[in-house]
Design an enzyme around this catalytic site. Structure first.
Site, mmCIF file in Angstrom:
data_model
loop_
_atom_site.group_PDB
_atom_site.id
_atom_site.type_symbol
_atom_site.label_atom_id
_atom_site.label_comp_id
_atom_site.label_asym_id
_atom_site.label_seq_id
_atom_site.Cartn_x
_atom_site.Cartn_y
_atom_site.Cartn_z
ATOM 1 N N TRP A 159 0.839 -1.203 0.000
ATOM 2 C CA TRP A 159 0.000 0.000 0.000
ATOM 3 C C TRP A 159 0.871 1.250 0.000
ATOM 4 O O TRP A 159 1.483 1.579 1.022
ATOM 5 C CB TRP A 159 -0.898 0.002 1.241
ATOM 6 C CG TRP A 159 -1.839 -1.160 1.285
ATOM 7 C CD1 TRP A 159 -3.039 -1.251 0.649
ATOM 8 C CD2 TRP A 159 -1.669 -2.391 1.996
ATOM 9 N NE1 TRP A 159 -3.623 -2.467 0.914
ATOM 10 C CE2 TRP A 159 -2.813 -3.191 1.740
ATOM 11 C CE3 TRP A 159 -0.669 -2.900 2.819
ATOM 12 C CZ2 TRP A 159 -2.973 -4.463 2.278
ATOM 13 C CZ3 TRP A 159 -0.825 -4.164 3.346
ATOM 14 C CH2 TRP A 159 -1.967 -4.940 3.083
ATOM 15 N N HIS A 179 -6.868 1.445 2.716
ATOM 16 C CA HIS A 179 -7.905 0.451 2.515
ATOM 17 C C HIS A 179 -8.966 0.619 3.611
ATOM 18 O O HIS A 179 -8.782 1.426 4.523
ATOM 19 C CB HIS A 179 -7.335 -0.985 2.511
ATOM 20 C CG HIS A 179 -6.460 -1.320 3.699
ATOM 21 N ND1 HIS A 179 -5.899 -2.551 3.877
ATOM 22 C CD2 HIS A 179 -6.047 -0.578 4.763
ATOM 23 C CE1 HIS A 179 -5.179 -2.572 4.991
ATOM 24 N NE2 HIS A 179 -5.265 -1.375 5.547
ATOM 25 N N ARG A 205 -4.302 6.058 -2.406
ATOM 26 C CA ARG A 205 -2.975 5.468 -2.556
ATOM 27 C C ARG A 205 -2.082 6.385 -3.357
ATOM 28 O O ARG A 205 -2.520 6.996 -4.332
ATOM 29 C CB ARG A 205 -3.069 4.100 -3.240
ATOM 30 C CG ARG A 205 -3.830 3.151 -2.335
ATOM 31 C CD ARG A 205 -3.629 1.723 -2.635
ATOM 32 N NE ARG A 205 -4.533 0.945 -1.771
ATOM 33 C CZ ARG A 205 -4.852 -0.317 -1.995
ATOM 34 N NH1 ARG A 205 -4.354 -0.945 -3.042
ATOM 35 N NH2 ARG A 205 -5.655 -0.943 -1.166
ATOM 36 N N GLN A 219 -13.813 1.327 -1.537
ATOM 37 C CA GLN A 219 -13.802 -0.093 -1.153
ATOM 38 C C GLN A 219 -15.015 -0.405 -0.290
ATOM 39 O O GLN A 219 -15.639 0.491 0.280
ATOM 40 C CB GLN A 219 -12.541 -0.412 -0.333
ATOM 41 C CG GLN A 219 -11.277 -0.565 -1.152
ATOM 42 C CD GLN A 219 -10.142 -1.196 -0.343
ATOM 43 O OE1 GLN A 219 -10.188 -1.245 0.887
ATOM 44 N NE2 GLN A 219 -9.131 -1.667 -1.050
ATOM 45 N N VAL A 262 -5.157 -11.763 7.720
ATOM 46 C CA VAL A 262 -6.005 -12.954 7.573
ATOM 47 C C VAL A 262 -5.144 -14.202 7.452
ATOM 48 O O VAL A 262 -4.012 -14.149 6.998
ATOM 49 C CB VAL A 262 -6.942 -12.839 6.333
ATOM 50 C CG1 VAL A 262 -8.085 -11.889 6.610
ATOM 51 C CG2 VAL A 262 -6.177 -12.439 5.093
ATOM 52 N N ALA A 316 -13.113 -11.953 6.713
ATOM 53 C CA ALA A 316 -13.108 -10.560 6.263
ATOM 54 C C ALA A 316 -12.873 -10.546 4.760
ATOM 55 O O ALA A 316 -12.286 -11.483 4.208
ATOM 56 C CB ALA A 316 -12.018 -9.771 6.976
HETATM 57 N N1 PHE Z 1 -7.587 -4.556 2.559
HETATM 58 C C1 PHE Z 1 -7.142 -5.402 1.479
HETATM 59 C C2 PHE Z 1 -6.720 -4.524 0.303
HETATM 60 O O1 PHE Z 1 -7.032 -3.390 0.245
HETATM 61 C C3 PHE Z 1 -8.233 -6.351 1.026
HETATM 62 C C4 PHE Z 1 -8.614 -7.362 2.079
HETATM 63 C C5 PHE Z 1 -9.586 -7.078 3.019
HETATM 64 C C6 PHE Z 1 -8.010 -8.591 2.138
HETATM 65 C C7 PHE Z 1 -9.974 -7.978 3.973
HETATM 66 C C8 PHE Z 1 -8.374 -9.542 3.094
HETATM 67 C C9 PHE Z 1 -9.365 -9.215 4.003
HETATM 68 O O2 PHE Z 1 -6.049 -4.994 -0.589
#
Ligand code: PHE
Length: 348
Positions: A159, A179, A205, A219, A262, A316
């Site tokens: 990111w 995010h 970003r 998002q 995760v 998630a």
């Molecule tokens: N936050 C991650 C992204 O922006 C996406 C994501 C969210 C992945 C939740 C796993 C669980 O790339």
């Protein structure tokens, strides 16, 4: 100089005759000057009175004054009539026909990203998810640290971050969220399981723009935590979502991916709805289109929230609305969405 012996009644008759045919204010003023002005015919007679013997002065004076009064009155009445006519004319010209149809108003519409976002949220709401929101300006803690991405973690490269100078803290600890995942932490901080929420929001970003990248995007984060939630729940939820948005016959596939918050992490793909798996430009000839990142909430994050990690599990996911809108509408450049060109936006 007009002689005082001019028959004064002739002046009266002439004046009234002339006045009768006068049809505008300019003529009327000329008429007034020629009889009642400083050098007017009647004025001269009145001035000449002083030279006459008393007897004559009396009778002629009375007569002249009567005529003067009559002409002045006639003048005033005519002037008033002209003014009335003028007002009537103006009013007639400005008369409003309330029965005429009005000019058509251009009809506005919702932005294609807003529409796609609403559709996506409606799908999750129908599955029992609640909608929540969080701040766009975020602490490093929520955006990274609490998500198991410490300052020296290589995953920070995923990111590119827009930092905010934050004097008060003495270090750069504020940023524009990259995010919506910080909301996983924020929600766990203020609620107890069972949790089922979706969090829409803008993310930022620090990157160069191209047909598939913008520095701002929308998002939707999803979070479900409960007793005994498994991968099967994640699969079922996302497969249902994909079918509701991209068509009943959609096939979905999960592939391993890595996100520090995760375990396991994965990406969701749908079979390409344009070539139906044969391979085309949209799917990069693979037959599959990646639409989101997801995974099972890391047990360490469950424990940090104060939940019993032996009892609670969760999943998630995070999906990009622009990407979904691009695919749904067959738009070839993400930058069209925020260029504010009405010729583009009016098509939706
Ligand atoms: N936050 C991650 C992204 O922006 C996406 C994501 C969210 C992945 C939740 C796993 C669980 O790339």
């Amino acid at each position: 100089m007009t002689s005082v012996s001019d028959p004064i009644s002739e002046i009266e008759d002439a004046a009234m005759r002339e006045l009768a045919v006068i049809s505008d204010a300019t003529q009327l003023e000329a008429w007034r000057l020629s009889y009642l002005g400083r050098k007017g015919k009647l004025t001269r007679i009145l001035r000449g009175l002083a030279d006459l013997p008393l007897e004559q002065r009396r009778s002629l004076g009375a007569e002249a004054n009567r005529i003067k009064l009559r002409l002045e009155t006639a003048h005033r009445e005519k002037l008033a009539r002209f003014e009335q006519d003028r007002v009537a004319q103006v009013t007639e010209g400005e008369r409003l026909d309330v029965t005429l149809p009005g000019p058509p108003l251009p009809r506005g519409g919702l932005h294609p990203i807003t529409r796609t976002l609403q559709d996506v949220l409606r799908v999750f709401e129908s599955m029992g998810f609640q909608v929540a929101e969080g701040p766009e300006i975020e602490w490093d803690y929520y955006n990274f640290e609490a998500l198991r991405i410490p300052a020296d973690h290589p995953a920070r490269d995923m990111w590119d971050t827009l930092w905010i100078d934050c004097e008060r803290e003495g270090r750069r600890s504020m940023l524009l969220r990259t995010h919506t995942s910080p909301n996983q932490i924020r929600i766990m901080e203020r609620t107890q399981p069972p949790i089922r929420v979706v969090v829409p929001g803008k993310c930022y970003r620090f990157e160069a723009t191209d047909p598939t990248h913008e520095w701002m995007m929308t998002q939707v984060e999803g979070l479900a935590i409960d007793d005994g939630i498994s991968m099967a729940d994640l699969k079922g939820t996302l497969a249902e979502f994909a079918r509701r948005i991209f068509g009943e016959e959609r096939k979905v596939a999960f592939r391993c991916d890595y996100f520090p918050f995760v375990e396991p992490g994965m990406e969701l793909r749908i079979d390409c709805f344009i070539c139906r798996g044969a391979g085309c430009r949209t799917c990069g000839r693979t037959g599959w289109i990646e639409i989101l990142g997801a995974g099972m909430v890391h047990p360490e994050i469950i424990a940090n929230a104060g939940y019993d990690p032996d009892r609670y599990t969760g999943f998630a996911f995070g999906l990009g609305i622009e990407r979904i809108a691009l695919l749904r509408h067959g738009v070839d450049d993400i930058r069209h969405f925020y260029a504010n060109d009405l010729r583009f936006l009016q098509q939706f």
